[in-house]
Design a protein around this motif. Structure first.
Motif, PDB file in Angstrom:
ATOM      1  N   VAL A 105     -10.109   5.769   2.471  1.00 59.62           N
ATOM      2  CA  VAL A 105      -9.080   5.934   1.357  1.00 59.62           C
ATOM      3  C   VAL A 105      -8.073   4.971   1.510  1.00 59.62           C
ATOM      4  N   THR A 106      -7.914   4.443   0.394  1.00 56.44           N
ATOM      5  CA  THR A 106      -6.771   3.337   0.006  1.00 56.44           C
ATOM      6  C   THR A 106      -5.561   3.611  -0.380  1.00 56.44           C
ATOM      7  N   GLY A 107      -5.527   4.861  -1.090  1.00 55.55           N
ATOM      8  CA  GLY A 107      -4.262   5.236  -1.349  1.00 55.55           C
ATOM      9  C   GLY A 107      -3.886   4.967  -2.904  1.00 55.55           C
ATOM     10  N   GLN A 108      -2.610   5.321  -3.109  1.00 56.39           N
ATOM     11  CA  GLN A 108      -2.184   5.237  -4.663  1.00 56.39           C
ATOM     12  C   GLN A 108      -1.331   4.186  -4.820  1.00 56.39           C
ATOM     13  N   MET A 124      -0.333   3.199  -0.849  1.00 56.28           N
ATOM     14  CA  MET A 124      -1.097   2.224  -1.015  1.00 56.28           C
ATOM     15  C   MET A 124      -0.304   0.818  -0.430  1.00 56.28           C
ATOM     16  N   ASN A 125      -0.634  -0.034   0.641  1.00 52.27           N
ATOM     17  CA  ASN A 125       0.225  -1.200   1.040  1.00 52.27           C
ATOM     18  C   ASN A 125      -0.756  -2.353   1.198  1.00 52.27           C
ATOM     19  N   PRO A 126      -0.104  -3.418   1.178  1.00 52.26           N
ATOM     20  CA  PRO A 126      -1.132  -4.548   1.449  1.00 52.26           C
ATOM     21  C   PRO A 126      -1.551  -4.673   2.526  1.00 52.26           C
ATOM     22  N   GLU A 127      -0.792  -4.293   3.739  1.00 51.43           N
ATOM     23  CA  GLU A 127      -1.479  -4.483   5.025  1.00 51.43           C
ATOM     24  C   GLU A 127      -2.833  -3.484   5.111  1.00 51.43           C
ATOM     25  N   SER A 128      -2.943  -2.248   4.611  1.00 51.77           N
ATOM     26  CA  SER A 128      -4.132  -1.465   4.723  1.00 51.77           C
ATOM     27  C   SER A 128      -5.261  -2.079   3.843  1.00 51.77           C
ATOM     28  N   THR A 182      -2.350  -9.571  -0.767  1.00 50.08           N
ATOM     29  CA  THR A 182      -3.680  -9.304  -0.186  1.00 50.08           C
ATOM     30  C   THR A 182      -4.801  -9.895  -0.256  1.00 50.08           C
ATOM     31  N   GLY A 183      -4.703 -10.941  -1.242  1.00 51.84           N
ATOM     32  CA  GLY A 183      -5.632 -12.031  -1.723  1.00 51.84           C
ATOM     33  C   GLY A 183      -6.950 -11.231  -2.453  1.00 51.84           C
ATOM     34  N   VAL A 184      -6.689 -10.121  -2.700  1.00 51.48           N
ATOM     35  CA  VAL A 184      -7.613  -9.137  -3.710  1.00 51.48           C
ATOM     36  C   VAL A 184      -7.215  -9.043  -4.893  1.00 51.48           C
ATOM     37  N   GLY A 185      -8.087  -9.311  -5.788  1.00 57.52           N
ATOM     38  CA  GLY A 185      -7.732  -9.124  -7.273  1.00 57.52           C
ATOM     39  C   GLY A 185      -7.418  -7.762  -7.862  1.00 57.52           C
ATOM     40  N   PHE A 186      -6.216  -7.400  -8.387  1.00 59.07           N
ATOM     41  CA  PHE A 186      -5.830  -6.223  -9.098  1.00 59.07           C
ATOM     42  C   PHE A 186      -5.942  -6.582 -10.558  1.00 59.07           C
ATOM     43  N   ALA A 187      -6.572  -5.592 -11.259  1.00 52.44           N
ATOM     44  CA  ALA A 187      -6.628  -5.724 -12.915  1.00 52.44           C
ATOM     45  C   ALA A 187      -6.135  -4.291 -13.272  1.00 52.44           C
ATOM     46  N   PHE A 188      -5.566  -4.328 -14.485  1.00 54.32           N
ATOM     47  CA  PHE A 188      -5.095  -3.222 -15.163  1.00 54.32           C
ATOM     48  C   PHE A 188      -5.515  -2.934 -16.567  1.00 54.32           C
ATOM     49  N   VAL A 189      -6.317  -1.780 -16.885  1.00 53.71           N
ATOM     50  CA  VAL A 189      -6.805  -1.315 -17.971  1.00 53.71           C
ATOM     51  C   VAL A 189      -5.805  -0.169 -18.729  1.00 53.71           C
ATOM     52  N   THR A 190      -5.437  -0.293 -19.971  1.00 51.91           N
ATOM     53  CA  THR A 190      -4.499   0.681 -20.561  1.00 51.91           C
ATOM     54  C   THR A 190      -5.407   1.791 -21.278  1.00 51.91           C
TER      55      THR A 190
END
Length: 395
Positions: free
Chosen positions: A91-94, A103-107, A141-149
């Motif tokens: 579970v990575t959270g919200q 959800m936090n960067p460390e986790s 985090t170095g991980v890509g985050f993408a938002f879709v409406t």
């Protein structure tokens, strides 16, 4: 001769470097999300983490095999419809909402060591701070985050096309977009035929004695009921579970239909059907009280995502069967198969819709006979509600 050989070796090395460089370049691509952020992603997406419940629902509809984590654990009621593999994922959270702190960067960074996340998917309504928020957690985090409406119903088709592009599943995205576009067109035509003859209704989300929560018109959560009916609730002042009314308020509204949210044991539905004050309402006397089906999520929302399309299909046929003249069982099974990849049995469908269909004529006649006389019942109910309210003011 030696000079020629050396030149050939250099050319081979340079050629190998060029090929390696081109291959590396071909393995990534640039994606522009719905808040204008350019994100470098793999050409082929295989590992996705949802950023919250909306993203979790929508991602599941595109491809359940993409999950490498979930935003929250599934309840027992949800689990029966869900791919068992997802029940074992971390579970990575919200990221946004009431549980944003989960959800936090460390986790994310720690989990990513084993998960190799291609992208964290966020879906919903764009907020003013979203671009800097996503830039910040992506840089940490170095991980890509993408938002879709995907907020309003009309945005769903376009969002699926965008998701198909993002997740390297264009054909699947287009398939879902085409289904939703056709459904919305069907309902636009049907609701024009209904015209000014909309049935009045309220959507009850909680009952606690003399306190009743209903979804106010104009809210995100009320989009479907505002569309298919005349929502008698006042304009929304709060989100989530709705605005609070007294029983006296409900008696004065006296809607044609009452839609009630599901809780364990059908508690709210049973209250409406057995409490004398509720039974003085015309909707109860006429057998027009229906409980929103739940599985894997409430069809009415909670959270309000693609399953609201199910509530539209259901309520259209329920309130205007001459306009939306189709087999509701077939349409529900089709939706579950397409969006949840779950084939409902007849028994499962009956269980889902146990209080979501009109009762047989004999049962309706019996309920009408047992209900209080209309005028007497309303007057008695109003008097009782006023007495309760008066006691509250005198405390």
């Amino acid at each position: 001769m030696k000079t020629v050989m050396k030149m050939l070796v250099v050319l081979v090395l340079l050629s190998g470097t060029a090929v390696a460089f081109c291959s590396a370049a071909e393995e990534t691509r640039t994606f522009v999300d719905d808040v204008g952020r350019e994100i470098t992603l793999p050409v082929k997406i295989d590992a996705v983490s949802p950023s919250g419940p909306l993203a979790q629902i929508v991602l599941y509809s595109v491809d359940q095999d993409l999950f490498v984590s979930v935003s929250s654990e599934f309840t027992d009621a949800q689990a029966k419809y869900i791919d068992p593999r997802l029940l074992t994922l971390p579970v990575t959270g919200q990221f946004y909402g009431s549980k944003a702190a989960t959800m936090n960067p460390e986790s994310i960074m720690e989990l990513n060591k084993n998960l190799n996340i291609d992208v964290v998917l966020d879906i919903g309504e764009a907020k003013e701070t979203m671009k800097p928020d996503l830039d910040d957690i992506q840089s940490k985090t170095g991980v890509g985050f993408a938002f879709v409406t995907q907020n309003k119903l009309k945005e769903i088709p376009g969002s699926y096309v965008k998701l198909g592009e993002l997740l390297s599943r264009p054909e699947r995205g287009q398939e879902l977009a085409d289904y939703v576009s056709a459904l919305l067109a069907e309902f636009d035509t049907g609701m024009k035929e209904v015209g000014d003859n909309k049935k009045s209704l309220i959507y009850v989300t909680a009952i606690d004695g003399n306190s009743v929560s209903t979804i106010g018109k104009g809210s995100y959560h009320a989009e479907v009921i505002d569309y298919v009916g005349n929502n008698l609730a006042k304009p929304a002042t709060t989100g989530g579970p709705g605005d609070e009314y007294t029983m006296e308020d409900i008696l004065q509204l006296n809607p044609d239909y009452i839609i009630v949210g599901y809780v364990d044991g059908h508690a709210y539905y049973n209250t409406i059907m057995t409490d004398p004050m509720w039974r003085s309402l015309s909707a109860v006397r006429n057998g027009n009280v229906y409980e929103a089906p739940y599985g894997p999520y409430s069809w009415m929302g909670g959270p309000p995502s693609i399953q609201r399309l199910l509530s539209m299909i259901w309520l259209g046929n329920l309130m205007y069967p001459d306009v939306f003249d189709y087999d509701i069982d077939e349409r529900v099974k089709e939706f579950y198969s397409l969006f949840f990849r779950y084939d409902l049995t007849d028994a499962e469908l009956d269980d889902l819709m146990v209080y979501a269909k009109p009762a047989p004529a004999s049962a309706s006649a019996q309920a009408t006979t047992q209900a209080p006389a209309p005028l007497f019942g309303v007057l008695a109910g109003l008097a009782a509600a006023a007495a309760v309210a008066g006691r509250g003011r005198n405390r």
